[in-house]
Design a protein around this motif. Structure first.
Motif, PDB file in Angstrom:
ATOM      1  N   ILE A  28       0.845  -1.204   0.000  1.00  0.00           N
ATOM      2  CA  ILE A  28       0.000   0.000   0.000  1.00  0.00           C
ATOM      3  C   ILE A  28       0.881   1.254   0.000  1.00  0.00           C
ATOM      4  N   ILE A  29       0.572   2.187  -0.900  1.00  0.00           N
ATOM      5  CA  ILE A  29       1.177   3.525  -0.842  1.00  0.00           C
ATOM      6  C   ILE A  29       0.049   4.492  -0.514  1.00  0.00           C
ATOM      7  N   MET A  30       0.197   5.252   0.569  1.00  0.00           N
ATOM      8  CA  MET A  30      -0.807   6.231   0.966  1.00  0.00           C
ATOM      9  C   MET A  30      -0.581   7.528   0.193  1.00  0.00           C
ATOM     10  N   LEU A  31      -1.678   8.087  -0.310  1.00  0.00           N
ATOM     11  CA  LEU A  31      -1.640   9.409  -0.945  1.00  0.00           C
ATOM     12  C   LEU A  31      -2.210  10.386   0.072  1.00  0.00           C
ATOM     13  N   THR A  32      -1.457  11.410   0.425  1.00  0.00           N
ATOM     14  CA  THR A  32      -1.932  12.318   1.459  1.00  0.00           C
ATOM     15  C   THR A  32      -1.582  13.765   1.136  1.00  0.00           C
ATOM     16  N   ALA A  33      -2.518  14.647   1.485  1.00  0.00           N
ATOM     17  CA  ALA A  33      -2.253  16.078   1.319  1.00  0.00           C
ATOM     18  C   ALA A  33      -1.552  16.613   2.562  1.00  0.00           C
ATOM     19  N   LYS A  34      -1.411  15.753   3.553  1.00  0.00           N
ATOM     20  CA  LYS A  34      -0.813  16.193   4.819  1.00  0.00           C
ATOM     21  C   LYS A  34       0.662  15.827   4.823  1.00  0.00           C
ATOM     22  N   SER A  35       1.477  16.782   5.202  1.00  0.00           N
ATOM     23  CA  SER A  35       2.914  16.465   5.241  1.00  0.00           C
ATOM     24  C   SER A  35       3.426  16.411   6.685  1.00  0.00           C
ATOM     25  N   GLU A  36       2.509  16.572   7.666  1.00  0.00           N
ATOM     26  CA  GLU A  36       2.949  16.538   9.065  1.00  0.00           C
ATOM     27  C   GLU A  36       3.514  15.162   9.427  1.00  0.00           C
ATOM     28  N   GLU A  37       4.542  15.182  10.228  1.00  0.00           N
ATOM     29  CA  GLU A  37       5.279  13.975  10.587  1.00  0.00           C
ATOM     30  C   GLU A  37       4.394  12.904  11.215  1.00  0.00           C
ATOM     31  N   ASP A  38       3.507  13.294  12.144  1.00  0.00           N
ATOM     32  CA  ASP A  38       2.730  12.277  12.868  1.00  0.00           C
ATOM     33  C   ASP A  38       1.762  11.542  11.943  1.00  0.00           C
ATOM     34  N   ASN A  39       1.255  12.226  10.913  1.00  0.00           N
ATOM     35  CA  ASN A  39       0.363  11.558   9.974  1.00  0.00           C
ATOM     36  C   ASN A  39       1.103  10.505   9.163  1.00  0.00           C
ATOM     37  N   LYS A  40       2.337  10.834   8.790  1.00  0.00           N
ATOM     38  CA  LYS A  40       3.151   9.871   8.050  1.00  0.00           C
ATOM     39  C   LYS A  40       3.391   8.631   8.913  1.00  0.00           C
ATOM     40  N   ILE A  41       3.732   8.879  10.170  1.00  0.00           N
ATOM     41  CA  ILE A  41       4.003   7.768  11.099  1.00  0.00           C
ATOM     42  C   ILE A  41       2.745   6.926  11.271  1.00  0.00           C
ATOM     43  N   GLN A  42       1.588   7.605  11.416  1.00  0.00           N
ATOM     44  CA  GLN A  42       0.309   6.900  11.574  1.00  0.00           C
ATOM     45  C   GLN A  42       0.033   6.016  10.363  1.00  0.00           C
ATOM     46  N   GLY A  43       0.319   6.538   9.171  1.00  0.00           N
ATOM     47  CA  GLY A  43       0.104   5.777   7.940  1.00  0.00           C
ATOM     48  C   GLY A  43       0.981   4.540   7.892  1.00  0.00           C
ATOM     49  N   LEU A  44       2.242   4.695   8.257  1.00  0.00           N
ATOM     50  CA  LEU A  44       3.172   3.563   8.236  1.00  0.00           C
ATOM     51  C   LEU A  44       2.804   2.543   9.306  1.00  0.00           C
ATOM     52  N   GLU A  45       2.340   3.040  10.444  1.00  0.00           N
ATOM     53  CA  GLU A  45       1.925   2.119  11.517  1.00  0.00           C
ATOM     54  C   GLU A  45       0.682   1.319  11.113  1.00  0.00           C
ATOM     55  N   ALA A  46      -0.151   1.918  10.256  1.00  0.00           N
ATOM     56  CA  ALA A  46      -1.363   1.218   9.805  1.00  0.00           C
ATOM     57  C   ALA A  46      -1.035   0.136   8.783  1.00  0.00           C
ATOM     58  N   GLY A  47       0.234   0.084   8.362  1.00  0.00           N
ATOM     59  CA  GLY A  47       0.640  -0.985   7.446  1.00  0.00           C
ATOM     60  C   GLY A  47       1.015  -0.510   6.057  1.00  0.00           C
ATOM     61  N   ALA A  48       1.007   0.825   5.825  1.00  0.00           N
ATOM     62  CA  ALA A  48       1.394   1.333   4.507  1.00  0.00           C
ATOM     63  C   ALA A  48       2.886   1.076   4.281  1.00  0.00           C
ATOM     64  N   ASP A  49       3.252   0.788   3.029  1.00  0.00           N
ATOM     65  CA  ASP A  49       4.653   0.542   2.691  1.00  0.00           C
ATOM     66  C   ASP A  49       5.388   1.827   2.366  1.00  0.00           C
ATOM     67  N   ASP A  50       4.628   2.851   1.977  1.00  0.00           N
ATOM     68  CA  ASP A  50       5.219   4.147   1.645  1.00  0.00           C
ATOM     69  C   ASP A  50       4.086   5.164   1.632  1.00  0.00           C
ATOM     70  N   TYR A  51       4.418   6.440   1.573  1.00  0.00           N
ATOM     71  CA  TYR A  51       3.402   7.475   1.428  1.00  0.00           C
ATOM     72  C   TYR A  51       3.967   8.520   0.492  1.00  0.00           C
ATOM     73  N   ILE A  52       3.080   9.232  -0.167  1.00  0.00           N
ATOM     74  CA  ILE A  52       3.515  10.282  -1.074  1.00  0.00           C
ATOM     75  C   ILE A  52       2.581  11.470  -0.875  1.00  0.00           C
ATOM     76  N   THR A  53       3.156  12.642  -0.717  1.00  0.00           N
ATOM     77  CA  THR A  53       2.376  13.829  -0.362  1.00  0.00           C
ATOM     78  C   THR A  53       1.942  14.585  -1.610  1.00  0.00           C
ATOM     79  N   LYS A  54       0.652  14.911  -1.668  1.00  0.00           N
ATOM     80  CA  LYS A  54       0.131  15.722  -2.772  1.00  0.00           C
ATOM     81  C   LYS A  54       0.584  17.175  -2.578  1.00  0.00           C
ATOM     82  N   PRO A  55       0.826  17.923  -3.641  1.00  0.00           N
ATOM     83  CA  PRO A  55       0.880  17.485  -5.036  1.00  0.00           C
ATOM     84  C   PRO A  55       2.197  16.757  -5.324  1.00  0.00           C
ATOM     85  N   PHE A  56       2.140  15.791  -6.224  1.00  0.00           N
ATOM     86  CA  PHE A  56       3.350  15.037  -6.581  1.00  0.00           C
ATOM     87  C   PHE A  56       3.424  14.941  -8.096  1.00  0.00           C
ATOM     88  N   SER A  57       4.620  14.709  -8.605  1.00  0.00           N
ATOM     89  CA  SER A  57       4.755  14.555 -10.054  1.00  0.00           C
ATOM     90  C   SER A  57       4.504  13.098 -10.412  1.00  0.00           C
TER      91      SER A  57
END
Length: 229
Positions: free
Chosen positions: A80-109
């Motif tokens: 799973i790669i999470m797509l998120t408009a949030k770049s705050e550190e705790d949200n990234k950690i929460q996503g990874l703890e939920a089992g995501a393999d990576d995350y990418i912050t919008k907007p992205f190329s």
């Protein structure tokens, strides 16, 4: 080689379309879902290779869906790669703890997205799915779709091949008949559990005397692939 399938889950159609175009240009097969509910049934029916999952969606959020998928046996291994408009550190950690393999912050190329996606697929693809896997002289080559025993080609049907490929990439673990049905036949196919026994018997016959012992019956559970006694 068969194109990898990516399911995009995002409630915003323009974002799904933008991602889909980028992925199709990079030779991926694309599925789309606008919410977590339809995403879940598409995952069960189509067994995608990777999930691009939006964090914020009405109804069930992406993070809740990720947690659910990681709890369920049939979808636990889905990258799973999470797509998120949030770049705050705790949200990234929460996503990874939920089992995501990576995350990418919008907007992205699109190029960045494709590069991250390739990296996750490389990390999470077991041997025997893209590279040959060998056990005691039994060799399965997924690219040419061939199985050989001590250099001699073996003949087997497509279901027996898929069963063997699953076993050889998930060794030393007992699976129930219903787990094998989910993993090999797919969750949307209605097949009786005893059908598994028929195909196991055919697979053992195809493997021959030298290798049929690798497919072991586990009493009260189901089957296991192992070269230990």
């Amino acid at each position: 080689m068969t194109a990898k399938t990516v399911l995009i889950v995002d409630d915003e159609a323009p974002i799904r379309e933008m991602i889909a175009v980028a992925l199709e240009m990079a030779d991926y097969r694309v599925l789309e879902a606008a919410n977590a509910q339809s995403a879940h049934s598409m995952i069960v029916d189509n067994q995608p290779d990777l999930l691009l999952l939006d964090w914020m969606m009405p109804g069930t959020s992406g993070i809740e869906l990720a947690r659910r998928l990681k709890r369920e046996e049939a979808t636990r291994e889905l990258p799973i790669i999470m797509l998120t408009a949030k770049s705050e550190e705790d949200n990234k950690i929460q996503g990874l703890e939920a089992g995501a393999d990576d995350y990418i912050t919008k907007p992205f190329s699109p190029r960045e997205l494709v590069a991250r996606l390739k990296a996750v697929l490389r990390r999470t693809t077991p041997r025997g799915v893209e590279e040959p896997v060998e056990v005691d002289g039994l060799m399965l080559d997924p690219v040419s779709h061939r199985v050989s025993a001590d250099g001699k080609a073996l003949e087997m049907g497509p279901t027996e091949y898929r069963l063997l490929q699953f076993f050889m990439t998930h060794q030393e673990r007992a699976y129930t008949r219903s787990q094998l049905l989910d993993q090999v036949w797919g969750g949307n196919v209605y097949v009786e559990e005893r059908t598994v026994d028929v195909h196991i018997r055919r697979l053992r016959k195809a493997l021959g005397d030298a290798h049929q012992h690798l497919v072991q019956t586990v009493r009260g559970t189901g089957y296991r692939f192992s070269n230990k006694g």
